[in-house]
Scaffold this motif. Structure first.
Motif, PDB file in Angstrom:
ATOM      1  N   THR A 120     -12.649  -1.953  -2.618  1.00 26.73           N
ATOM      2  CA  THR A 120     -11.895  -1.705  -4.155  1.00 26.73           C
ATOM      3  C   THR A 120     -10.486  -0.985  -3.917  1.00 26.73           C
ATOM      4  O   THR A 120      -9.647  -1.490  -4.840  1.00 26.73           O
ATOM      5  CB  THR A 120     -13.197  -0.348  -4.566  1.00 26.73           C
ATOM      6  OG1 THR A 120     -14.369  -1.131  -4.850  1.00 26.73           O
ATOM      7  CG2 THR A 120     -12.593  -0.167  -6.090  1.00 26.73           C
ATOM      8  N   ILE A 121     -10.486  -0.325  -2.862  1.00 27.56           N
ATOM      9  CA  ILE A 121      -9.054   0.372  -2.869  1.00 27.56           C
ATOM     10  C   ILE A 121      -7.797  -0.764  -2.626  1.00 27.56           C
ATOM     11  O   ILE A 121      -6.986  -0.902  -3.218  1.00 27.56           O
ATOM     12  CB  ILE A 121      -9.067   1.361  -1.782  1.00 27.56           C
ATOM     13  CG1 ILE A 121      -9.911   2.514  -1.947  1.00 27.56           C
ATOM     14  CG2 ILE A 121      -7.556   1.658  -1.349  1.00 27.56           C
ATOM     15  CD1 ILE A 121     -10.003   3.508  -0.882  1.00 27.56           C
ATOM     16  N   VAL A 122      -8.345  -1.727  -1.639  1.00 29.58           N
ATOM     17  CA  VAL A 122      -7.273  -2.965  -1.325  1.00 29.58           C
ATOM     18  C   VAL A 122      -7.147  -3.702  -2.496  1.00 29.58           C
ATOM     19  O   VAL A 122      -5.940  -4.104  -2.950  1.00 29.58           O
ATOM     20  CB  VAL A 122      -7.762  -3.466  -0.010  1.00 29.58           C
ATOM     21  CG1 VAL A 122      -7.005  -4.778   0.202  1.00 29.58           C
ATOM     22  CG2 VAL A 122      -7.865  -2.687   1.050  1.00 29.58           C
ATOM     23  N   MET A 123      -8.235  -4.150  -3.234  1.00 38.06           N
ATOM     24  CA  MET A 123      -7.948  -4.944  -4.380  1.00 38.06           C
ATOM     25  C   MET A 123      -7.463  -4.357  -5.478  1.00 38.06           C
ATOM     26  O   MET A 123      -6.507  -4.964  -6.299  1.00 38.06           O
ATOM     27  CB  MET A 123      -9.519  -5.374  -4.909  1.00 38.06           C
ATOM     28  CG  MET A 123     -10.294  -6.295  -3.820  1.00 38.06           C
ATOM     29  SD  MET A 123      -9.574  -8.019  -3.415  1.00 38.06           S
ATOM     30  CE  MET A 123      -9.418  -8.891  -4.861  1.00 38.06           C
ATOM     31  N   GLU A 139      12.069   3.185   2.364  1.00 42.89           N
ATOM     32  CA  GLU A 139      11.399   4.847   2.533  1.00 42.89           C
ATOM     33  C   GLU A 139      10.698   5.137   1.264  1.00 42.89           C
ATOM     34  O   GLU A 139      10.135   6.224   1.270  1.00 42.89           O
ATOM     35  CB  GLU A 139      12.924   5.668   2.808  1.00 42.89           C
ATOM     36  CG  GLU A 139      13.606   5.454   1.528  1.00 42.89           C
ATOM     37  CD  GLU A 139      14.901   4.138   1.842  1.00 42.89           C
ATOM     38  OE1 GLU A 139      15.868   4.270   1.121  1.00 42.89           O
ATOM     39  OE2 GLU A 139      14.604   3.446   2.890  1.00 42.89           O
ATOM     40  N   ASP A 140      10.956   4.269   0.228  1.00 39.37           N
ATOM     41  CA  ASP A 140      10.004   4.615  -0.759  1.00 39.37           C
ATOM     42  C   ASP A 140       8.742   4.058  -0.983  1.00 39.37           C
ATOM     43  O   ASP A 140       7.806   4.356  -1.884  1.00 39.37           O
ATOM     44  CB  ASP A 140      10.821   4.102  -2.201  1.00 39.37           C
ATOM     45  CG  ASP A 140      12.064   4.999  -2.344  1.00 39.37           C
ATOM     46  OD1 ASP A 140      12.093   6.093  -1.715  1.00 39.37           O
ATOM     47  OD2 ASP A 140      13.204   4.365  -2.949  1.00 39.37           O
ATOM     48  N   ALA A 141       8.390   3.198  -0.028  1.00 37.21           N
ATOM     49  CA  ALA A 141       7.124   2.337   0.128  1.00 37.21           C
ATOM     50  C   ALA A 141       5.740   3.336  -0.002  1.00 37.21           C
ATOM     51  O   ALA A 141       4.872   3.147  -0.397  1.00 37.21           O
ATOM     52  CB  ALA A 141       7.094   1.225   0.879  1.00 37.21           C
ATOM     53  N   ARG A 142       6.134   4.197   1.051  1.00 37.06           N
ATOM     54  CA  ARG A 142       4.943   5.226   1.289  1.00 37.06           C
ATOM     55  C   ARG A 142       4.537   5.997   0.178  1.00 37.06           C
ATOM     56  O   ARG A 142       3.342   5.988  -0.192  1.00 37.06           O
ATOM     57  CB  ARG A 142       5.452   6.337   2.489  1.00 37.06           C
ATOM     58  CG  ARG A 142       4.310   7.128   2.706  1.00 37.06           C
ATOM     59  CD  ARG A 142       4.956   8.415   3.524  1.00 37.06           C
ATOM     60  NE  ARG A 142       5.379   7.931   4.854  1.00 37.06           N
ATOM     61  CZ  ARG A 142       4.767   8.066   5.798  1.00 37.06           C
ATOM     62  NH1 ARG A 142       3.527   8.563   6.098  1.00 37.06           N
ATOM     63  NH2 ARG A 142       5.343   7.458   7.059  1.00 37.06           N
ATOM     64  N   GLN A 143       5.545   6.486  -0.618  1.00 39.40           N
ATOM     65  CA  GLN A 143       5.187   7.248  -1.811  1.00 39.40           C
ATOM     66  C   GLN A 143       4.563   6.423  -3.070  1.00 39.40           C
ATOM     67  O   GLN A 143       3.663   6.929  -3.866  1.00 39.40           O
ATOM     68  CB  GLN A 143       6.410   7.849  -2.270  1.00 39.40           C
ATOM     69  CG  GLN A 143       6.177   8.884  -3.642  1.00 39.40           C
ATOM     70  CD  GLN A 143       5.470  10.060  -3.255  1.00 39.40           C
ATOM     71  OE1 GLN A 143       5.422  10.453  -2.063  1.00 39.40           O
ATOM     72  NE2 GLN A 143       4.539  10.476  -4.199  1.00 39.40           N
ATOM     73  N   MET A 144       5.145   5.271  -2.927  1.00 41.75           N
ATOM     74  CA  MET A 144       4.631   4.331  -3.890  1.00 41.75           C
ATOM     75  C   MET A 144       3.106   3.974  -3.978  1.00 41.75           C
ATOM     76  O   MET A 144       2.322   3.925  -4.851  1.00 41.75           O
ATOM     77  CB  MET A 144       5.478   2.910  -4.059  1.00 41.75           C
ATOM     78  CG  MET A 144       4.764   1.772  -4.951  1.00 41.75           C
ATOM     79  SD  MET A 144       5.619   0.293  -4.777  1.00 41.75           S
ATOM     80  CE  MET A 144       4.694  -0.353  -3.196  1.00 41.75           C
ATOM     81  N   LEU A 145       2.665   3.732  -2.539  1.00 42.74           N
ATOM     82  CA  LEU A 145       1.261   3.353  -2.154  1.00 42.74           C
ATOM     83  C   LEU A 145       0.298   4.549  -2.470  1.00 42.74           C
ATOM     84  O   LEU A 145      -0.725   4.438  -3.067  1.00 42.74           O
ATOM     85  CB  LEU A 145       1.504   3.003  -0.786  1.00 42.74           C
ATOM     86  CG  LEU A 145       1.455   1.454  -0.482  1.00 42.74           C
ATOM     87  CD1 LEU A 145       1.605   1.396   0.877  1.00 42.74           C
ATOM     88  CD2 LEU A 145       1.061   0.440  -1.088  1.00 42.74           C
ATOM     89  N   ILE A 146       1.068   5.789  -2.168  1.00 44.83           N
ATOM     90  CA  ILE A 146       0.120   6.929  -2.542  1.00 44.83           C
ATOM     91  C   ILE A 146      -0.063   7.261  -4.032  1.00 44.83           C
ATOM     92  O   ILE A 146      -1.144   7.685  -4.265  1.00 44.83           O
ATOM     93  CB  ILE A 146       0.864   8.438  -1.582  1.00 44.83           C
ATOM     94  CG1 ILE A 146       0.799   8.039  -0.169  1.00 44.83           C
ATOM     95  CG2 ILE A 146       0.086   9.525  -2.071  1.00 44.83           C
ATOM     96  CD1 ILE A 146       1.413   9.206   0.597  1.00 44.83           C
ATOM     97  N   GLU A 147       1.019   6.911  -4.737  1.00 41.02           N
ATOM     98  CA  GLU A 147       0.777   7.089  -6.148  1.00 41.02           C
ATOM     99  C   GLU A 147      -0.108   5.961  -6.631  1.00 41.02           C
ATOM    100  O   GLU A 147      -0.767   6.402  -7.810  1.00 41.02           O
ATOM    101  CB  GLU A 147       2.235   7.224  -6.827  1.00 41.02           C
ATOM    102  CG  GLU A 147       3.262   8.119  -6.405  1.00 41.02           C
ATOM    103  CD  GLU A 147       4.470   8.046  -7.202  1.00 41.02           C
ATOM    104  OE1 GLU A 147       4.803   7.039  -7.600  1.00 41.02           O
ATOM    105  OE2 GLU A 147       5.382   8.871  -7.163  1.00 41.02           O
ATOM    106  N   ILE A 148      -0.041   4.908  -6.056  1.00 39.64           N
ATOM    107  CA  ILE A 148      -1.054   3.886  -6.538  1.00 39.64           C
ATOM    108  C   ILE A 148      -2.377   4.302  -6.239  1.00 39.64           C
ATOM    109  O   ILE A 148      -3.470   4.361  -7.129  1.00 39.64           O
ATOM    110  CB  ILE A 148      -0.746   2.532  -5.889  1.00 39.64           C
ATOM    111  CG1 ILE A 148       0.495   1.917  -6.600  1.00 39.64           C
ATOM    112  CG2 ILE A 148      -2.091   1.590  -6.060  1.00 39.64           C
ATOM    113  CD1 ILE A 148       0.979   0.704  -5.661  1.00 39.64           C
ATOM    114  N   ASP A 149      -2.568   4.819  -5.036  1.00 38.28           N
ATOM    115  CA  ASP A 149      -4.227   5.370  -4.676  1.00 38.28           C
ATOM    116  C   ASP A 149      -3.751   6.530  -3.602  1.00 38.28           C
ATOM    117  O   ASP A 149      -3.182   6.055  -2.468  1.00 38.28           O
ATOM    118  CB  ASP A 149      -4.804   4.202  -4.143  1.00 38.28           C
ATOM    119  CG  ASP A 149      -6.081   4.381  -4.200  1.00 38.28           C
ATOM    120  OD1 ASP A 149      -6.707   5.671  -3.334  1.00 38.28           O
ATOM    121  OD2 ASP A 149      -7.172   3.633  -4.501  1.00 38.28           O
TER     122      ASP A 149
END
Length: 420
Positions: A120-123, A139-149
């Protein structure tokens, strides 16, 4: 001298001609057995090879996110609590946005085996990343993924992806043994509530052993009666034991369900003669499983024993009696040892066939009595988890092969084949 030389020349010619004819015979023999060899290779060896391959094949992450899989394989965390570097987050987010939906679904299904809920998390992450119009910097990808989930900020999920990164994995084989890889790479036992497959295997072997023993106790005197009776009665007994082979397996199982149910023939008869006050529970439990399985397996036990008994000369027992041996002693020391090849072949055949049964236990047994064949079919039909189904099949194959090797070393291969 000349005659001796001429004799040696003739001897050499005869030897070469004999070797040539022997080679020709061997080539003809090889050509004759070639179709059988090809048949065994295609229908037996090749499927086993494919099952072994599917039990270690692990291409979902490498196919959906190849660069992410490479970077995760090269990632060496100092401690189990470390997160991967920013480049891994960036590569993962870019590839997840561009990946084919089918590949992402297969990847999510594979990762869900590692951690329940990761699918569910991946989809969900894939859908949200595709909705973002601008590509974030590394450098912003980490924060973006954490904000998404927020789960992407937990090392456990990245370690699960790292374990799924190689093209080949011991995950399924370890899971079939109730083992798993910890985040630090060591092999540990699965949590207690997830240890099921070893118990299922032991249950399968126990049921197979009990069915084999009961079939032997019933089949040995039956085969002896067939071997010592007159032709007409022996023919009747042979038809009776062969009758199950002439009807459908599903029909036989359904007939037993009708007979063993509470209002079935057996309970009705027992109540009629006054042996019981209320119907017995004879179906959808362990009792029903053993009754039906013994009936199904009895021909596999009777026929090898009968074939061996028919080859024992009857005057052996008369000779032992004429020498003063008690009939029981003659049976134990003369007749029984000569029937052991048939007993060994029948017992091994019955055990192997019982261990692989699927339809009958699934229809007449309770949920706690299901054998390993049921779970192999479950992973193939319901969850489409070919890796787990193949691993369970390999585990059963190894156990059966080990039992066969033990029997071969104890009794002998020729005896197991019914040969002297």
């Amino acid at each position: 001298m000349a005659q001796a030389v001429e004799s040696d020349v003739e001897t050499g010619d005869l030897k070469r001609e004999w070797l040539r004819s022997g080679k020709s015979r061997r080539n003809i023999s090889l050509l004759l057995v070639a179709p059988l060899f090809i048949y065994v290779l295609v229908t037996f060896m090749l499927p086993i090879g494919l099952v072994l391959y599917r039990s270690v094949e692990n291409s979902e992450l490498a196919q959906a996110l190849p660069l992410t899989a490479t970077e995760l394989s090269q990632w060496r965390p100092a401690t189990p609590g470390d997160l991967p570097p920013d480049t891994v987050f960036a590569t993962f987010s870019r590839e997840l946005a561009d990946a084919e939906r089918h590949d992402v679904a297969e990847l999510a299904r594979r990762l869900n085996y590692e951690i329940s809920g990761l699918r569910t998390i991946v989809m969900s992450t894939a859908r949200k990343i595709r909705s973002i119009k601008t590509e974030p910097a590394d450098e912003d990808a980490r924060q973006m993924l954490i904000e998404i989930d927020p789960h992407w900020n937990e090392p456990t999920y990245w370690h699960a992806m790292k374990r799924a990164a190689p093209h080949y994995t011991p995950y399924y084989l370890l899971a079939a043994l109730d083992l798993r890889h910890a985040d630090d790479g060591t092999i540990v036992r699965a949590p207690e509530d997830q240890r099921t497959f070893v118990d299922i295997l032991l249950r399968t072997l126990r049921i197979s052993a009990i069915v084999t023993l009961v079939a032997l106790l019933l089949g040995f005197p039956y085969a002896n009666l067939m071997a010592t009776s007159g032709k007409r009665f022996a023919l009747f007994l042979m038809i009776a034991v062969m009758l199950p082979f002439w009807t459908s397996l599903l029909a036989r199982t359904s007939a037993w369900i009708v007979m063993l149910q509470k209002e079935g023939l057996i309970n009705t008869f027992l109540g009629y003669v006054g042996l019981i006050d209320r119907p017995l529970e004879l179906i959808f439990n362990t009792t029903g499983l053993y009754i039906v399985m013994v009936h199904m397996m009895l021909p596999f036990m009777v026929l090898p024993i009968f074939a061996t008994m028919k080859g024992i000369p009857p005057h052996f027992m008369r000779a032992s009696a004429s020498l003063g041996a008690h009939p029981m002693r003659g049976f134990l020391h003369v007749y029984l040892p000569m029937t052991l090849p048939g007993v060994g072949a029948g017992a091994l055949l019955t055990f192997i066939v019982t261990a692989g049964y699927y339809i009958t236990p699934s229809l007449v047994a309770s949920a706690r009595d299901q054998m390993i064949g049921y779970f192999i079919a479950f992973f193939i039909d319901k969850t489409i988890n070919w890796g787990m189904a193949s691993a369970l099949g390999i585990m059963l194959l190894v156990c059966v092969a080990a039992i066969y090797m033990i029997a071969a070393r104890t009794v002998g291969v020729r005896q197991l084949a019914g040969l002297r």
